[in-house]
Design a protein around this motif. Structure first.
Motif, PDB file in Angstrom:
ATOM      1  N   MET A 134       0.523  -1.382   0.306  1.00 25.06           N
ATOM      2  CA  MET A 134      -0.187  -0.054   0.647  1.00 25.06           C
ATOM      3  C   MET A 134       1.104   0.931   0.272  1.00 25.06           C
ATOM      4  SD  MET A 134      -3.030   1.685   2.466  1.00 25.06           S
ATOM      5  CE  MET A 134      -3.801   0.109   2.604  1.00 25.06           C
ATOM      6  N   SER A 135       0.543   1.839  -1.466  1.00 26.30           N
ATOM      7  CA  SER A 135       1.444   3.230  -0.683  1.00 26.30           C
ATOM      8  C   SER A 135       0.560   4.408  -0.057  1.00 26.30           C
ATOM      9  CB  SER A 135       1.861   4.093  -2.534  1.00 26.30           C
ATOM     10  OG  SER A 135       0.424   4.314  -2.624  1.00 26.30           O
ATOM     11  N   LEU A 136       1.168   5.498   0.247  1.00 21.80           N
ATOM     12  CA  LEU A 136       1.274   6.495   1.073  1.00 21.80           C
ATOM     13  C   LEU A 136      -0.034   7.277   0.336  1.00 21.80           C
ATOM     14  CD1 LEU A 136       4.301   8.330   2.711  1.00 21.80           C
ATOM     15  CD2 LEU A 136       2.220   6.299   3.866  1.00 21.80           C
ATOM     16  N   ALA A 137      -0.080   7.364  -1.156  1.00 19.06           N
ATOM     17  CA  ALA A 137      -1.333   7.629  -1.518  1.00 19.06           C
ATOM     18  C   ALA A 137      -2.505   7.151  -1.381  1.00 19.06           C
ATOM     19  CB  ALA A 137      -1.143   7.764  -3.224  1.00 19.06           C
ATOM     20  N   LYS A 138      -2.413   5.398  -1.424  1.00 14.55           N
ATOM     21  CA  LYS A 138      -3.506   4.214  -0.913  1.00 14.55           C
ATOM     22  C   LYS A 138      -3.786   4.536   0.268  1.00 14.55           C
ATOM     23  CE  LYS A 138      -5.963   0.683  -1.871  1.00 14.55           C
ATOM     24  NZ  LYS A 138      -6.878   0.276  -2.065  1.00 14.55           N
ATOM     25  N   LEU A 139      -2.753   4.698   1.528  1.00 17.69           N
ATOM     26  CA  LEU A 139      -3.681   5.380   2.123  1.00 17.69           C
ATOM     27  C   LEU A 139      -4.578   6.197   1.939  1.00 17.69           C
ATOM     28  CD1 LEU A 139      -3.292   3.966   5.842  1.00 17.69           C
ATOM     29  CD2 LEU A 139      -1.343   5.461   5.831  1.00 17.69           C
ATOM     30  N   ALA A 140      -3.920   7.408   2.132  1.00 23.49           N
ATOM     31  CA  ALA A 140      -4.628   8.610   1.917  1.00 23.49           C
ATOM     32  C   ALA A 140      -5.843   8.258   1.835  1.00 23.49           C
ATOM     33  CB  ALA A 140      -4.268  10.170   0.853  1.00 23.49           C
ATOM     34  N   LEU A 184      -7.816   6.754   4.270  1.00 23.72           N
ATOM     35  CA  LEU A 184      -8.495   7.269   5.580  1.00 23.72           C
ATOM     36  C   LEU A 184      -9.412   7.995   4.547  1.00 23.72           C
ATOM     37  CD1 LEU A 184      -4.870   7.868   6.461  1.00 23.72           C
ATOM     38  CD2 LEU A 184      -6.452   6.915   7.745  1.00 23.72           C
ATOM     39  N   GLU A 185      -9.461   8.617   3.639  1.00 20.21           N
ATOM     40  CA  GLU A 185     -10.122   9.330   2.791  1.00 20.21           C
ATOM     41  C   GLU A 185     -12.005   8.881   3.045  1.00 20.21           C
ATOM     42  OE1 GLU A 185      -8.082  12.532   0.673  1.00 20.21           O
ATOM     43  OE2 GLU A 185      -8.619  10.755  -0.743  1.00 20.21           O
ATOM     44  N   GLU A 186     -11.481   7.037   2.509  1.00 18.37           N
ATOM     45  CA  GLU A 186     -13.402   6.553   2.842  1.00 18.37           C
ATOM     46  C   GLU A 186     -13.669   5.842   4.108  1.00 18.37           C
ATOM     47  OE1 GLU A 186     -16.139   3.812   2.284  1.00 18.37           O
ATOM     48  OE2 GLU A 186     -15.416   6.186   0.510  1.00 18.37           O
ATOM     49  N   THR A 187     -12.106   5.969   5.331  1.00 26.05           N
ATOM     50  CA  THR A 187     -13.492   5.892   6.617  1.00 26.05           C
ATOM     51  C   THR A 187     -14.017   6.859   7.674  1.00 26.05           C
ATOM     52  OG1 THR A 187     -11.154   3.781   6.665  1.00 26.05           O
ATOM     53  CG2 THR A 187     -12.229   5.321   8.886  1.00 26.05           C
ATOM     54  N   GLN A 237     -12.752  -2.161  11.453  1.00 32.01           N
ATOM     55  CA  GLN A 237     -11.819  -3.473  10.648  1.00 32.01           C
ATOM     56  C   GLN A 237     -10.624  -2.396   9.384  1.00 32.01           C
ATOM     57  OE1 GLN A 237     -13.806  -5.563   8.108  1.00 32.01           O
ATOM     58  NE2 GLN A 237     -12.021  -7.495   7.736  1.00 32.01           N
ATOM     59  N   ARG A 238     -11.227  -1.739   8.527  1.00 34.59           N
ATOM     60  CA  ARG A 238     -10.231  -0.799   8.070  1.00 34.59           C
ATOM     61  C   ARG A 238      -9.278   0.057   8.894  1.00 34.59           C
ATOM     62  NH1 ARG A 238     -12.413   1.115   3.532  1.00 34.59           N
ATOM     63  NH2 ARG A 238     -11.384   2.511   3.104  1.00 34.59           N
ATOM     64  N   CYS A 239      -9.702   0.801  10.430  1.00 33.45           N
ATOM     65  CA  CYS A 239      -8.508   1.266  10.594  1.00 33.45           C
ATOM     66  C   CYS A 239      -7.309   0.068  11.645  1.00 33.45           C
ATOM     67  CB  CYS A 239      -9.051   2.038  11.736  1.00 33.45           C
ATOM     68  SG  CYS A 239      -9.739   3.735  11.227  1.00 33.45           S
ATOM     69  N   ASP A 240      -7.786  -1.093  11.273  1.00 31.43           N
ATOM     70  CA  ASP A 240      -6.560  -2.775  11.910  1.00 31.43           C
ATOM     71  C   ASP A 240      -6.242  -2.136  10.164  1.00 31.43           C
ATOM     72  OD1 ASP A 240      -8.023  -1.546  14.673  1.00 31.43           O
ATOM     73  OD2 ASP A 240      -9.184  -3.259  14.152  1.00 31.43           O
ATOM     74  N   ASN A 241      -6.676  -2.539   9.496  1.00 34.41           N
ATOM     75  CA  ASN A 241      -5.801  -3.537   8.384  1.00 34.41           C
ATOM     76  C   ASN A 241      -5.287  -1.993   8.064  1.00 34.41           C
ATOM     77  OD1 ASN A 241      -7.376  -5.346   7.761  1.00 34.41           O
ATOM     78  ND2 ASN A 241      -8.850  -4.602   6.724  1.00 34.41           N
ATOM     79  N   MET A 242      -5.046  -0.769   7.711  1.00 38.25           N
ATOM     80  CA  MET A 242      -4.734   0.535   7.722  1.00 38.25           C
ATOM     81  C   MET A 242      -3.485   0.636   8.066  1.00 38.25           C
ATOM     82  SD  MET A 242      -7.350   3.519   6.316  1.00 38.25           S
ATOM     83  CE  MET A 242      -8.659   3.479   7.017  1.00 38.25           C
ATOM     84  N   ALA A 243      -4.131   0.682   9.753  1.00 34.44           N
ATOM     85  CA  ALA A 243      -2.709   0.692  11.014  1.00 34.44           C
ATOM     86  C   ALA A 243      -1.797  -0.332  10.792  1.00 34.44           C
ATOM     87  CB  ALA A 243      -3.418   0.305  12.088  1.00 34.44           C
ATOM     88  N   GLY A 244      -1.716  -1.906  10.465  1.00 34.74           N
ATOM     89  CA  GLY A 244      -1.039  -2.787  10.375  1.00 34.74           C
ATOM     90  C   GLY A 244      -0.499  -2.895   8.569  1.00 34.74           C
TER      91      GLY A 244
END
Length: 116
Positions: free
Chosen positions: A1-7, A10-13, A61-68
């Motif tokens: 996951m790139s930082l752009a994908k992470l952003a 996060l916006e979707e969350t 679940q989304r937050c946990d996945n992004m944190a991982g």
């Protein structure tokens, strides 16, 4: 996951969190509507609030996945200039994210409600 994908994630969350709050607000609006009978209002409000609260599982679940994913990315990439990386966090507007001593304050359950 790139930082752009992470952003993007996060916006979707954030969008899903706003939607969750909207469902709870819809339930409260029904309860405040004097034109609806008490039982009908209560039943409708319960339904709307439950739908909103069920969204929390998906958001968590989304937050946990992004944190991982973020932790794995951090392990893979050695930051050349740590001061520059810290400046990214220091530039945030939210004190809870910017100040290490406030990070994770929501995990401490003190039964106080914070409204922003």
């Amino acid at each position: 996951m790139s930082l752009a994908k992470l952003a993007i994630e996060l916006e979707e969350t954030a969008r899903q969190t706003a939607e969750m709050v909207d469902r709870v607000n819809d339930g409260l609006a029904v309860l405040m509507d004097d034109s609806v009978s008490c039982k009908t209002a209560r039943d409708e409000a319960i339904r709307k609030i439950i739908i909103g609260l069920q969204m929390q599982d998906r958001i968590q679940q989304r937050c946990d996945n992004m944190a991982g994913a973020s932790r794995r990315m951090a392990e893979m990439v050695e930051i050349a200039d740590r001061v520059e990386a810290e400046d990214v966090w220091a530039g945030l507007n939210l004190d809870e994210l910017r100040k290490p001593n406030l990070s994770g304050v929501a995990q401490r359950n003190n039964d106080d409600v914070e409204l922003f």
